[in-house]
Scaffold this motif. Structure first.
Motif, short mmCIF file in Angstrom:
data_model
loop_
_atom_site.label_atom_id
_atom_site.label_comp_id
_atom_site.label_asym_id
_atom_site.label_seq_id
_atom_site.Cartn_x
_atom_site.Cartn_y
_atom_site.Cartn_z
N GLN A 125 0.83 -1.21 0.00
CA GLN A 125 0.00 0.00 0.00
C GLN A 125 0.87 1.26 0.00
O GLN A 125 0.57 2.22 -0.73
N ASN A 126 1.92 1.27 0.80
CA ASN A 126 2.80 2.43 0.84
C ASN A 126 3.38 2.73 -0.55
O ASN A 126 3.41 3.90 -0.99
N LYS A 127 3.83 1.69 -1.24
CA LYS A 127 4.42 1.87 -2.57
C LYS A 127 3.39 2.37 -3.57
O LYS A 127 3.71 3.16 -4.46
N GLN A 128 2.15 1.91 -3.46
CA GLN A 128 1.10 2.36 -4.37
C GLN A 128 0.88 3.87 -4.25
O GLN A 128 0.82 4.59 -5.26
N PHE A 129 0.77 4.34 -3.03
CA PHE A 129 0.52 5.78 -2.83
C PHE A 129 1.73 6.62 -3.22
O PHE A 129 1.59 7.73 -3.72
N GLU A 130 2.93 6.08 -2.96
CA GLU A 130 4.14 6.79 -3.38
C GLU A 130 4.22 6.86 -4.90
O GLU A 130 4.57 7.91 -5.46
N LYS A 157 -18.36 3.93 -5.62
CA LYS A 157 -18.15 2.58 -6.15
C LYS A 157 -16.68 2.29 -6.39
O LYS A 157 -16.19 1.19 -6.12
N ARG A 158 -15.94 3.29 -6.90
CA ARG A 158 -14.51 3.11 -7.15
C ARG A 158 -13.76 2.91 -5.83
O ARG A 158 -12.85 2.08 -5.73
N ILE A 159 -14.12 3.69 -4.82
CA ILE A 159 -13.45 3.58 -3.53
C ILE A 159 -13.71 2.20 -2.91
O ILE A 159 -12.80 1.55 -2.39
N GLN A 172 -7.60 -3.73 -3.46
CA GLN A 172 -6.28 -3.12 -3.23
C GLN A 172 -5.49 -3.04 -4.54
O GLN A 172 -4.26 -3.18 -4.56
N ASP A 173 -6.19 -2.80 -5.63
CA ASP A 173 -5.61 -2.75 -6.97
C ASP A 173 -5.18 -1.32 -7.27
O ASP A 173 -5.99 -0.39 -7.23
N ILE A 174 -3.91 -1.13 -7.63
CA ILE A 174 -3.41 0.21 -7.90
C ILE A 174 -4.10 0.85 -9.11
O ILE A 174 -4.20 2.08 -9.20
N VAL A 175 -4.59 0.03 -10.01
CA VAL A 175 -5.32 0.58 -11.17
C VAL A 175 -6.59 1.29 -10.69
O VAL A 175 -6.92 2.39 -11.17
N ARG A 209 -7.57 5.30 -10.96
CA ARG A 209 -8.84 5.79 -11.52
C ARG A 209 -9.52 6.77 -10.57
O ARG A 209 -10.09 7.78 -11.00
N ILE A 210 -9.45 6.48 -9.26
CA ILE A 210 -10.02 7.41 -8.28
C ILE A 210 -9.31 8.75 -8.35
O ILE A 210 -9.93 9.81 -8.36
#
Length: 335
Positions: A233-238, A270-272, A279-282, A286-287
């Motif tokens: 999760q950390n890497k996704q947000f970074e 719905k996206r959230i 937990q998909d970075i795609v 999109r969000i």
């Protein structure tokens, strides 16, 4: 307090008085002195000052049974328990297993001494000792069909027998969204009995005391994971340059008004929800593209270490606050 500090120093312990800023509650923490050249790892003990309930929460294997530490801390706070006991060493730290607090051969230790003093000084007052444990997969037997399995030292296995403290504890677990059952002799629950656990044996010398094991499943323990440890999760947000802030979540919610339900687009919700489930970075990307810059960030609660998605309006007021690892999956509007 000076007298207690002096007595603790004989065992190379010290007393720390701690005030939790958000709740205003005061605690005494009995911990090994930090200036010792060599630690003994005899454990840490916490006493809630002022109004409290007659529970002792124990975490004998915090380093071995993963997430029982977080679960035990959470339970201690939810119950307003009087005492918290945390084991200090891994059970296999010594080759002779002398560091394993649950083995009958290891009765003489600080952990058991602390419990005995607490129960002895309580006299005839009812108290409930809840020991937090974790169970895993056992290929040779069925998997227990519950998030939490409870075993009593006396063998009781009905809600009518647990007393008012036990009923409150079980209600608390259910309010957390955990499925629950007693150890009742069924094949899938064999081996989860209290047995000859050293901490339970002292109850024979007490009056009105109950001891229970709370076995937490791997899936239930996962919900208590501290989100700053979630490296994916950390890497996704970074990677997406989505900012992260640490805040006191209770204070944040109290200071911000609840949004109108119709102020949040259904497509965004719905996206959230989709991202929380997958937990998909795609989905996260999109969000981000559905929102103007600066309207989307991750918040970490400094107390629970839980992570949240925050969507705000042009004025910076929150529209959506969603827990990224909820016990009961759902997106929450700010309340």
């Amino acid at each position: 307090l000076k007298a207690i500090q002096s007595a603790a120093s004989v065992l190379d312990y010290e007393i720390i008085r701690y005030r939790h800023q958000a709740s205003g509650r005061d605690y005494l923490i009995v911990v090994e002195r930090q200036d010792r050249k060599k630690s003994r790892y005899w454990g840490t003990y916490v006493l809630l000052l002022g109004r409290s309930n007659d529970y002792v929460v124990q975490i004998p294997r915090p380093l071995y049974e993963i997430r029982t530490f977080e679960f035990g801390i959470h339970l201690f706070q939810r119950l307003d328990a009087s005492f918290l006991m945390i084991g200090g060493a891994h059970p296999t730290a010594n080759t002779n297993r002398r560091s394993d607090l649950i083995l009958p051969a290891n009765k003489q230790n600080m952990f058991n001494l602390f419990q005995q003093v607490v129960l002895r000084e309580a006299g005839a007052k009812p108290m409930f000792i809840a020991q937090c444990r974790g169970f895993g997969l056992r290929p040779q037997t069925e998997y227990p069909d519950a998030d939490v399995v409870m075993a009593f030292h006396s063998g009781i296995n009905t809600i009518q027998q647990v007393g008012s403290l036990g009923e409150n504890l079980i209600a608390n677990l259910k309010n957390e969204g955990h499925s629950f059952r007693f150890v009742d002799g069924s094949p899938s629950l064999m081996g989860y009995e209290v047995g000859g656990l050293p901490q339970s044996e002292y109850l024979e010398q007490t009056i009105n005391k109950r001891f229970a094991l709370l076995w937490l499943s791997p899936l239930a323990r996962k919900t208590y994971r501290q989100q700053p440890e979630n490296r994916i999760q950390n890497k996704q947000f970074e990677a997406l340059n989505i900012p992260t802030r640490q805040i006191d979540m209770v204070s944040y919610i109290a200071k911000n008004p609840s949004p109108r339900k119709d102020s949040v687009p259904n497509a965004l919700l719905k996206r959230i929800k989709r991202y929380i489930e997958t937990q998909d970075i795609v989905e996260l990307d999109r969000i981000q593209h559905m929102l103007p810059e600066g309207r989307f960030k991750r918040l970490i609660d400094m107390n629970t270490k839980q992570a949240y998605l925050l969507v705000s309006n042009q004025s910076g007021q929150p529209l959506v606050l969603a827990n990224l690892a909820p016990k009961q999956p759902r997106t929450l509007d700010v309340a």
